[in-house]
Design a protein around this motif. Sequence first.
Motif, PDB file in Angstrom:
ATOM      1  N   THR B  64     -48.391 -16.368  21.649  1.00 39.32           N
ATOM      2  CA  THR B  64     -48.485 -16.621  20.211  1.00 39.32           C
ATOM      3  C   THR B  64     -47.119 -16.691  19.569  1.00 39.32           C
ATOM      4  O   THR B  64     -46.873 -17.464  18.643  1.00 39.32           O
ATOM      5  N   VAL B  65     -46.223 -15.872  20.077  1.00 43.08           N
ATOM      6  CA  VAL B  65     -44.972 -15.583  19.394  1.00 43.08           C
ATOM      7  C   VAL B  65     -43.843 -16.514  19.809  1.00 43.08           C
ATOM      8  O   VAL B  65     -42.987 -16.862  19.004  1.00 43.08           O
ATOM      9  N   LEU B  66     -43.854 -16.945  21.041  1.00 44.49           N
ATOM     10  CA  LEU B  66     -42.728 -17.718  21.566  1.00 44.49           C
ATOM     11  C   LEU B  66     -42.397 -18.976  20.761  1.00 44.49           C
ATOM     12  O   LEU B  66     -41.219 -19.233  20.497  1.00 44.49           O
ATOM     13  N   PRO B  67     -43.374 -19.773  20.363  1.00 43.68           N
ATOM     14  CA  PRO B  67     -43.045 -20.980  19.606  1.00 43.68           C
ATOM     15  C   PRO B  67     -42.218 -20.669  18.363  1.00 43.68           C
ATOM     16  O   PRO B  67     -41.320 -21.441  17.998  1.00 43.68           O
ATOM     17  N   CYS B  68     -42.489 -19.550  17.707  1.00 45.11           N
ATOM     18  CA  CYS B  68     -41.720 -19.140  16.530  1.00 45.11           C
ATOM     19  C   CYS B  68     -40.321 -18.694  16.936  1.00 45.11           C
ATOM     20  O   CYS B  68     -39.324 -19.107  16.351  1.00 45.11           O
ATOM     21  N   ALA B  69     -40.266 -17.838  17.926  1.00 51.34           N
ATOM     22  CA  ALA B  69     -38.978 -17.317  18.369  1.00 51.34           C
ATOM     23  C   ALA B  69     -38.042 -18.451  18.767  1.00 51.34           C
ATOM     24  O   ALA B  69     -36.829 -18.366  18.606  1.00 51.34           O
ATOM     25  N   ASN B  70     -38.614 -19.534  19.244  1.00 54.12           N
ATOM     26  CA  ASN B  70     -37.799 -20.677  19.630  1.00 54.12           C
ATOM     27  C   ASN B  70     -37.469 -21.600  18.465  1.00 54.12           C
ATOM     28  O   ASN B  70     -36.814 -22.622  18.639  1.00 54.12           O
ATOM     29  N   GLY B  71     -37.966 -21.196  17.276  1.00 54.11           N
ATOM     30  CA  GLY B  71     -37.632 -21.989  16.098  1.00 54.11           C
ATOM     31  C   GLY B  71     -38.284 -23.349  16.076  1.00 54.11           C
ATOM     32  O   GLY B  71     -37.935 -24.195  15.271  1.00 54.11           O
ATOM     33  N   ASP B  72     -39.268 -23.536  16.933  1.00 50.63           N
ATOM     34  CA  ASP B  72     -39.926 -24.839  16.967  1.00 50.63           C
ATOM     35  C   ASP B  72     -40.520 -25.183  15.604  1.00 50.63           C
ATOM     36  O   ASP B  72     -40.403 -26.288  15.124  1.00 50.63           O
TER      37      ASP B  72
END
Lengths: 114, 114
Positions: B64-72
């Motif tokens: 859930t979190v990775l796309p945000c953390a990557n700034g996508d």
Amino acid sequence: MLIGELSRRTGVSARLLRYYEEQGLLGTRRDANGYRTYSNDAVVTVRQIRALLAAGLSTDVIRTVLPCANGDQPKLDMCPQLVRTLTDELAAMDGRIDTLRQARGTLAAYLPES
Amino acid sequence: MLIGELSRRTGVSARLLRYYEEQGLLGTRRDANGYRTYSNDAVVTVRQIRALLAAGLSTDVIRTVLPCANGDQPKLDMCPQLVRTLTDELAAMDGRIDTLRQARGTLAAYLPES
DNA sequence: CTTGACCTTGACACCGATGTGAATGCTTAA
DNA sequence: TTAAGCATTCACATCGGTGTCAAGGTCAAG
């Protein structure tokens, strides 16, 4: 106290309490009839076990560490191996705390209230 | 780059990289021959995955979190459900950090050098 | 003495999560 | 052509439980 009462007082199933004993985390004395008998301290110990597991420590590490945490034998039999285990685990803890704090910061930035 | 190179660069086995893809943590493009192809960013992503797993986050949460953390996509599709997940996870993180810090303090007291 | 609650051991099986191994076969580079 | 590297797939391992059954011992109350 018997296992049923300890279960009620800790909210941990009797099944799991026996499992913890089997894993060497929870010592028990036995009555003449073979029943497990627990002191009041056991309630605290069980809570410690649950907290440490929740924090991500393995049963192996907890087994090593609990006797100290309970003050049974402070610093006495500090054989090098135990010191190693503890030192390693502290470093791992610091790592996990760092990672969590960092992840927390990253995530919090995406939420209105931190 | 192909999976072998990514494996070498991250120290994560190719087997595990495929597993992460299967779990939806790591996106891949495919060459005409069916080979997985990774961008340089994948190295960073894999490190993030490893760090978050090491910190005790589940693959579900990481997914859930990775796309945000990557700034996508920053803050864009912040549907309530995602906010809930993140908020809950932050609270859980705080709990784990507290528990670890406390455990760390207890253990450190038994060692000469903290 | 019986009943019922509570305890015993041991076993078997299952869960979700995080991986790992290995068989089998296709693709590519030397 | 041969070996390295990639592919998929099925299965197994480990950890931390959890449920359930069998077969039985103990104990207090009625």
